[in-house]
Design a protein around this motif. Structure first.
Motif, short mmCIF file in Angstrom:
data_model
loop_
_atom_site.label_atom_id
_atom_site.label_comp_id
_atom_site.label_asym_id
_atom_site.label_seq_id
_atom_site.Cartn_x
_atom_site.Cartn_y
_atom_site.Cartn_z
N LEU A 1 0.84 -1.20 0.00
CA LEU A 1 0.00 0.00 0.00
C LEU A 1 0.88 1.25 0.00
CD1 LEU A 1 -2.75 1.51 0.35
CD2 LEU A 1 -2.37 1.29 2.80
N PHE A 2 1.87 1.29 0.88
CA PHE A 2 2.73 2.48 0.92
C PHE A 2 3.57 2.61 -0.35
CE2 PHE A 2 1.97 2.37 5.56
CZ PHE A 2 1.56 3.68 5.71
N GLU B 1 -3.33 0.10 -8.81
CA GLU B 1 -3.77 -1.29 -8.65
C GLU B 1 -4.33 -1.55 -7.25
OE1 GLU B 1 -1.24 -5.27 -8.44
OE2 GLU B 1 -1.08 -4.29 -10.38
N ARG B 2 -3.88 -0.80 -6.24
CA ARG B 2 -4.24 -1.08 -4.86
C ARG B 2 -5.06 0.03 -4.20
NH1 ARG B 2 -1.92 -5.56 -3.30
NH2 ARG B 2 -0.15 -6.31 -4.44
N LEU B 3 -5.29 1.12 -4.90
CA LEU B 3 -6.05 2.23 -4.35
C LEU B 3 -7.18 2.61 -5.30
CD1 LEU B 3 -3.13 4.52 -3.15
CD2 LEU B 3 -4.69 3.27 -1.69
N LYS B 4 -8.33 2.91 -4.75
CA LYS B 4 -9.46 3.40 -5.55
C LYS B 4 -10.04 4.63 -4.86
CE LYS B 4 -9.28 0.38 -8.70
NZ LYS B 4 -8.36 0.75 -9.71
N TYR B 5 -10.14 5.70 -5.63
CA TYR B 5 -10.71 6.95 -5.13
C TYR B 5 -12.16 6.72 -4.75
CZ TYR B 5 -13.07 11.42 -5.51
OH TYR B 5 -13.88 12.49 -5.28
N LYS B 6 -12.56 7.24 -3.59
CA LYS B 6 -13.93 7.07 -3.13
C LYS B 6 -14.67 8.41 -3.07
CE LYS B 6 -16.43 5.15 0.80
NZ LYS B 6 -16.28 4.60 2.14
N ASP B 7 -14.08 9.40 -2.37
CA ASP B 7 -14.81 10.65 -2.19
C ASP B 7 -13.84 11.74 -1.74
OD1 ASP B 7 -16.94 12.39 -2.01
OD2 ASP B 7 -17.53 11.75 0.00
N LEU B 8 -14.06 12.95 -2.27
CA LEU B 8 -13.31 14.11 -1.82
C LEU B 8 -14.21 14.83 -0.82
CD1 LEU B 8 -10.78 15.87 -2.11
CD2 LEU B 8 -11.94 17.09 -3.94
N LYS B 9 -13.85 14.75 0.45
CA LYS B 9 -14.72 15.27 1.50
C LYS B 9 -14.66 16.79 1.63
CE LYS B 9 -16.70 11.79 3.50
NZ LYS B 9 -18.11 11.67 3.58
N ILE C 1 -7.15 -5.24 -2.66
CA ILE C 1 -6.15 -6.30 -2.68
C ILE C 1 -6.38 -7.08 -3.96
CG2 ILE C 1 -5.28 -8.36 -1.52
CD1 ILE C 1 -6.40 -7.13 1.09
N PRO C 2 -5.45 -6.97 -4.91
CA PRO C 2 -5.64 -7.65 -6.20
C PRO C 2 -5.71 -9.17 -6.01
CG PRO C 2 -3.82 -6.10 -6.31
CD PRO C 2 -4.22 -6.20 -4.89
N GLY C 3 -6.64 -9.78 -6.72
CA GLY C 3 -6.78 -11.24 -6.68
C GLY C 3 -7.59 -11.75 -5.51
N ALA C 4 -7.95 -10.88 -4.56
CA ALA C 4 -8.75 -11.32 -3.41
C ALA C 4 -10.21 -11.30 -3.80
CB ALA C 4 -8.52 -10.41 -2.21
N THR C 5 -10.93 -12.33 -3.36
CA THR C 5 -12.38 -12.37 -3.62
C THR C 5 -13.07 -11.44 -2.64
OG1 THR C 5 -12.70 -14.20 -2.10
CG2 THR C 5 -12.23 -14.77 -4.39
N PRO C 6 -14.29 -11.03 -2.91
CA PRO C 6 -15.01 -10.16 -1.97
C PRO C 6 -15.15 -10.79 -0.59
CG PRO C 6 -16.15 -10.19 -4.09
CD PRO C 6 -15.04 -11.20 -4.17
N ALA C 7 -15.28 -12.13 -0.52
CA ALA C 7 -15.40 -12.79 0.79
C ALA C 7 -14.11 -12.63 1.58
CB ALA C 7 -15.72 -14.28 0.60
N GLU C 8 -12.96 -12.75 0.90
CA GLU C 8 -11.69 -12.57 1.59
C GLU C 8 -11.52 -11.14 2.04
OE1 GLU C 8 -8.52 -13.87 -0.93
OE2 GLU C 8 -9.13 -15.96 -0.88
N ASP C 9 -11.98 -10.19 1.23
CA ASP C 9 -11.90 -8.79 1.63
C ASP C 9 -12.70 -8.55 2.90
OD1 ASP C 9 -10.22 -8.02 -0.37
OD2 ASP C 9 -11.79 -7.27 -1.71
N SER C 10 -13.90 -9.13 2.97
CA SER C 10 -14.71 -8.92 4.16
C SER C 10 -14.10 -9.64 5.37
CB SER C 10 -16.15 -9.38 3.94
OG SER C 10 -16.19 -10.76 3.72
N ASN C 11 -13.44 -10.81 5.15
CA ASN C 11 -12.74 -11.49 6.23
C ASN C 11 -11.60 -10.64 6.74
OD1 ASN C 11 -14.36 -13.71 6.25
ND2 ASN C 11 -13.00 -14.99 5.03
N ASN C 12 -10.87 -10.02 5.81
CA ASN C 12 -9.77 -9.16 6.23
C ASN C 12 -10.29 -7.96 6.97
OD1 ASN C 12 -7.82 -10.83 5.18
ND2 ASN C 12 -7.70 -9.77 3.22
N GLN C 13 -11.48 -7.49 6.62
CA GLN C 13 -12.07 -6.37 7.33
C GLN C 13 -12.33 -6.74 8.77
OE1 GLN C 13 -15.67 -4.84 5.75
NE2 GLN C 13 -14.67 -3.69 4.15
N GLY C 14 -12.94 -7.91 8.98
CA GLY C 14 -13.30 -8.30 10.33
C GLY C 14 -12.14 -8.85 11.12
#
Length: 195
Positions: free
Chosen positions: A101-102, A149-157, A179-192
């Protein structure tokens, strides 16, 4: 003809029969008492045996209840350990993601943009607070972030002019870490997993 008195003999026979009747009656009463005592003793033995079996079953049930309680505690500890292992595994998986990420952030930040802070929430939501020389530089930062590849703009507050010193634009920008190659389920697992 001679007269014979049989009254004495009949009286004796009747008394003998009466005596035999009372003896038989007494023996029958004794036999009934003996049978009742035997039945009472047998029933008491059966009741005592059943109470002993009931006591044994009660003891075994208490022991099984203690074992069930121990098993429940072990299962609870096992579930906690599995959760901790999952958190550790998620941390192990996400550890290189922070470095990536960095690295991606260094490539995405254009010249003229100075980031003051970066806040990460729920392992995916990123909030950048920084200064840009111009609005064009901030727009360029958002475009580079979207092409990343690893960042997506969401909102300019927020964007506001800085009043002191060198003229600049202070901004608050939200983005998502991908996270490239990660499924949405894995993303939510990483979130929790690691918060």
């Amino acid at each position: 003809m001679a007269l014979i008195n049989l009254l004495d003999w009949r009286e004796e026979a009747r008394q003998q029969r009466q005596k035999e009747f009372f003896i038989t009656l007494g023996l029958m009463a004794l036999l009934a008492v003996a049978i009742m005592a035997l039945v009472y003793w047998i029933m008491n033995n059966k009741i005592a045996g059943q109470e002993e079996r009931n006591q044994y079953l009660t003891t075994e049930i208490r022991q099984l209840d203690r074992q069930i309680k121990e098993i429940d505690e072990i299962e609870k500890k096992l579930a906690e350990l599995e959760q901790q292992m999952e958190v550790i595994q998620n941390l192990q998986r996400s550890r290189p993601e922070v470095v990536r990420l960095f690295d991606e952030l260094v490539r995405s930040v254009p010249e003229g943009i100075h980031l003051n802070s970066l806040e990460r929430k729920n392992d995916q939501n990123l909030t950048f607070v920084g200064r840009g020389e111009t609005n064009t530089r901030i727009s360029e930062f958002m475009r580079k972030m979207n092409s990343s590849e690893r960042l997506k703009y969401k909102d300019l507050k927020e964007v506001e002019k800085e009043r002191k010193g060198v003229p600049a634009q202070v901004f608050v920008l939200e983005a998502l870490q991908v996270i490239p190659g990660a499924t949405p389920a894995e993303d939510s697992n990483n979130q929790g997993g690691a918060k």
